[in-house]
Scaffold this motif. Structure first.
Motif, PDB file in Angstrom:
ATOM      1  N   ALA A   1     -14.832   8.440   3.959  1.00 20.59           N
ATOM      2  CA  ALA A   1     -15.732   8.141   2.842  1.00 20.59           C
ATOM      3  C   ALA A   1     -15.249   8.751   1.530  1.00 20.59           C
ATOM      4  CB  ALA A   1     -17.135   8.651   3.160  1.00 20.59           C
ATOM      5  N   THR A   2     -14.593   9.903   1.612  1.00 20.82           N
ATOM      6  CA  THR A   2     -14.136  10.589   0.402  1.00 20.82           C
ATOM      7  C   THR A   2     -12.655  10.355   0.103  1.00 20.82           C
ATOM      8  OG1 THR A   2     -13.796  12.595   1.734  1.00 20.82           O
ATOM      9  CG2 THR A   2     -15.879  12.389   0.550  1.00 20.82           C
ATOM     10  N   GLY A   3     -12.033   9.469   0.888  1.00 23.17           N
ATOM     11  CA  GLY A   3     -10.636   9.126   0.621  1.00 23.17           C
ATOM     12  C   GLY A   3      -9.625  10.122   1.131  1.00 23.17           C
ATOM     13  N   ALA A   4     -10.026  10.979   2.076  1.00 18.58           N
ATOM     14  CA  ALA A   4      -9.086  11.944   2.644  1.00 18.58           C
ATOM     15  C   ALA A   4      -8.212  11.251   3.692  1.00 18.58           C
ATOM     16  CB  ALA A   4      -9.845  13.106   3.277  1.00 18.58           C
ATOM     17  N   GLY A   5      -7.189  11.952   4.142  1.00 14.91           N
ATOM     18  CA  GLY A   5      -6.312  11.392   5.160  1.00 14.91           C
ATOM     19  C   GLY A   5      -4.900  11.196   4.653  1.00 14.91           C
ATOM     20  N   PRO A   6      -4.009  10.688   5.487  1.00 17.51           N
ATOM     21  CA  PRO A   6      -2.618  10.475   5.103  1.00 17.51           C
ATOM     22  C   PRO A   6      -2.490   9.586   3.875  1.00 17.51           C
ATOM     23  CG  PRO A   6      -2.918  10.161   7.461  1.00 17.51           C
ATOM     24  CD  PRO A   6      -4.277  10.257   6.866  1.00 17.51           C
ATOM     25  N   ALA A   7      -1.711  10.039   2.906  1.00 18.24           N
ATOM     26  CA  ALA A   7      -1.534   9.282   1.665  1.00 18.24           C
ATOM     27  C   ALA A   7      -0.382   8.292   1.807  1.00 18.24           C
ATOM     28  CB  ALA A   7      -1.286  10.241   0.512  1.00 18.24           C
ATOM     29  N   VAL A   8      -0.516   7.387   2.762  1.00 19.21           N
ATOM     30  CA  VAL A   8       0.543   6.396   2.968  1.00 19.21           C
ATOM     31  C   VAL A   8       0.433   5.282   1.932  1.00 19.21           C
ATOM     32  CG1 VAL A   8      -0.899   5.192   4.670  1.00 19.21           C
ATOM     33  CG2 VAL A   8       1.582   4.795   4.625  1.00 19.21           C
ATOM     34  N   ASN A   9       1.559   4.965   1.335  1.00 21.83           N
ATOM     35  CA  ASN A   9       1.626   3.877   0.359  1.00 21.83           C
ATOM     36  C   ASN A   9       2.034   2.604   1.087  1.00 21.83           C
ATOM     37  OD1 ASN A   9       2.005   2.125  -1.728  1.00 21.83           O
ATOM     38  ND2 ASN A   9       3.432   3.416  -2.879  1.00 21.83           N
ATOM     39  N   LEU A  10       1.082   1.735   1.342  1.00 18.89           N
ATOM     40  CA  LEU A  10       1.344   0.533   2.125  1.00 18.89           C
ATOM     41  C   LEU A  10       2.200  -0.488   1.390  1.00 18.89           C
ATOM     42  CD1 LEU A  10      -2.229   0.074   3.662  1.00 18.89           C
ATOM     43  CD2 LEU A  10      -0.216   1.112   4.719  1.00 18.89           C
TER      44      LEU A  10
ATOM     45  N   ASN B   1       4.957   0.510  -0.142  1.00 13.35           N
ATOM     46  CA  ASN B   1       6.287   1.104  -0.192  1.00 13.35           C
ATOM     47  C   ASN B   1       6.910   1.067   1.199  1.00 13.35           C
ATOM     48  OD1 ASN B   1       8.311   3.360   0.021  1.00 13.35           O
ATOM     49  ND2 ASN B   1       7.818   3.565  -2.160  1.00 13.35           N
ATOM     50  N   VAL B   2       8.045   0.354   1.336  1.00 14.93           N
ATOM     51  CA  VAL B   2       8.692   0.175   2.635  1.00 14.93           C
ATOM     52  C   VAL B   2       9.131   1.514   3.231  1.00 14.93           C
ATOM     53  CG1 VAL B   2      10.656  -0.842   3.847  1.00 14.93           C
ATOM     54  CG2 VAL B   2       9.459  -2.160   2.091  1.00 14.93           C
ATOM     55  N   LYS B   3       9.746   2.360   2.415  1.00  9.65           N
ATOM     56  CA  LYS B   3      10.224   3.653   2.904  1.00  9.65           C
ATOM     57  C   LYS B   3       9.077   4.531   3.374  1.00  9.65           C
ATOM     58  CE  LYS B   3      14.493   3.906   0.207  1.00  9.65           C
ATOM     59  NZ  LYS B   3      15.251   4.686  -0.803  1.00  9.65           N
ATOM     60  N   ASP B   4       7.963   4.510   2.639  1.00 12.68           N
ATOM     61  CA  ASP B   4       6.813   5.330   3.007  1.00 12.68           C
ATOM     62  C   ASP B   4       6.211   4.847   4.328  1.00 12.68           C
ATOM     63  OD1 ASP B   4       5.308   7.596   2.226  1.00 12.68           O
ATOM     64  OD2 ASP B   4       3.622   6.307   1.690  1.00 12.68           O
ATOM     65  N   CYS B   5       6.101   3.544   4.482  1.00  9.34           N
ATOM     66  CA  CYS B   5       5.583   2.988   5.729  1.00  9.34           C
ATOM     67  C   CYS B   5       6.472   3.375   6.911  1.00  9.34           C
ATOM     68  CB  CYS B   5       5.474   1.465   5.634  1.00  9.34           C
ATOM     69  SG  CYS B   5       4.181   0.880   4.524  1.00  9.34           S
TER      70      CYS B   5
END
Length: 234
Positions: free
Chosen positions: A180-189, A191-195
């Motif tokens: 609800a507060t936007g916490a969690g892994p900051a994965v950039n969907l 960005n290929v390298k980040d995924c």
């Protein structure tokens, strides 16, 4: 405020505490402190709590005030319901809500923050009921004789199942607060390298946490078994 709550509890329970082994030596119960002295001490604790509260944004005062009703009436719950631990959870968990206005977050206009605060509060209530149910088992025999109600008495035969359910509920609500507060892994969907990084390393993170938990559980049980063995030798 926690201290004031404990003193209020001892005042309400001054005629019950002498009948319970764990509480019979509390100051008011054994007569070392009079009820009047207890009331005066409670007043001092409340004033100290107010002094601390006034250091925070003004909104905190209005959010904190309703908790006084819970602090003052929690001890009565064990006289009328088998679930006083739930009322204790509502009381002790109030800080989960207070943290938001303390940081300047308006819970009345920020829907995400309000949802996060509600879920965090509910999660802490579940946690409080869980640990206090375990705590209540220490007094279960004395409570039954004294007519004191508790969740441990109500669900004595299915305690482990109730504790498991509470633990699952706590974790689920805590996770919900994070979402609800936007916490969690900051994965950039986007960005290929980040995924790719999360795909490759996610198993190590998850597996590592699970392995640490299993290792800690094994260590605790090993030490408990070792203590029992040593005790048997003595």
């Amino acid at each position: 405020m926690r201290g004031a709550g404990c003193t209020i509890n001892d005042l309400w329970d001054r005629n019950l505490d002498p009948h319970v082994s764990r509480t019979r030596l509390r100051p008011i119960a054994r007569g070392a402190v009079t009820p009047f002295q207890g009331v005066v001490f409670t007043g001092a604790q409340l004033l100290a709590g107010l002094a601390v509260l006034l250091q925070f944004p003004a909104e905190c005062f209005w959010w904190a005030t309703p908790s006084l009703l819970l602090v003052a009436t929690y001890p009565l719950a064990k006289r009328v319901t088998y679930y006083p631990q739930f009322v204790l959870g509502l009381t002790f968990s109030w800080g989960a809500i207070m943290g938001f206005p303390a940081l300047g977050v308006d819970l009345l206009t920020n829907g995400a923050a309000a949802a996060g605060a509600g879920l965090l509060y509910a999660s802490n209530v579940a946690w409080t009921v869980l640990y206090d149910m375990i705590y209540a088992h220490m007094d279960i025999k004395d409570d039954a004789k004294a007519g004191i109600k508790s969740i441990a008495l109500k669900h004595d035969k299915e305690t482990k199942q109730v504790l498991t359910g509470l633990a699952i509920t706590q974790v689920a609500l805590l996770a919900g607060a994070g979402v609800a507060t936007g916490a969690g892994p900051a994965v950039n969907l986007k960005n290929v390298k980040d995924c790719w990084w999360w795909f490759v390393n996610g198993c190590w993170i998850t597996g590592g946490v699970v392995s640490l938990g299993l290792g800690a559980d094994y260590l605790v049980k090993y030490l408990e078994q070792d203590e029992k063995t040593e005790g048997g030798k003595l």
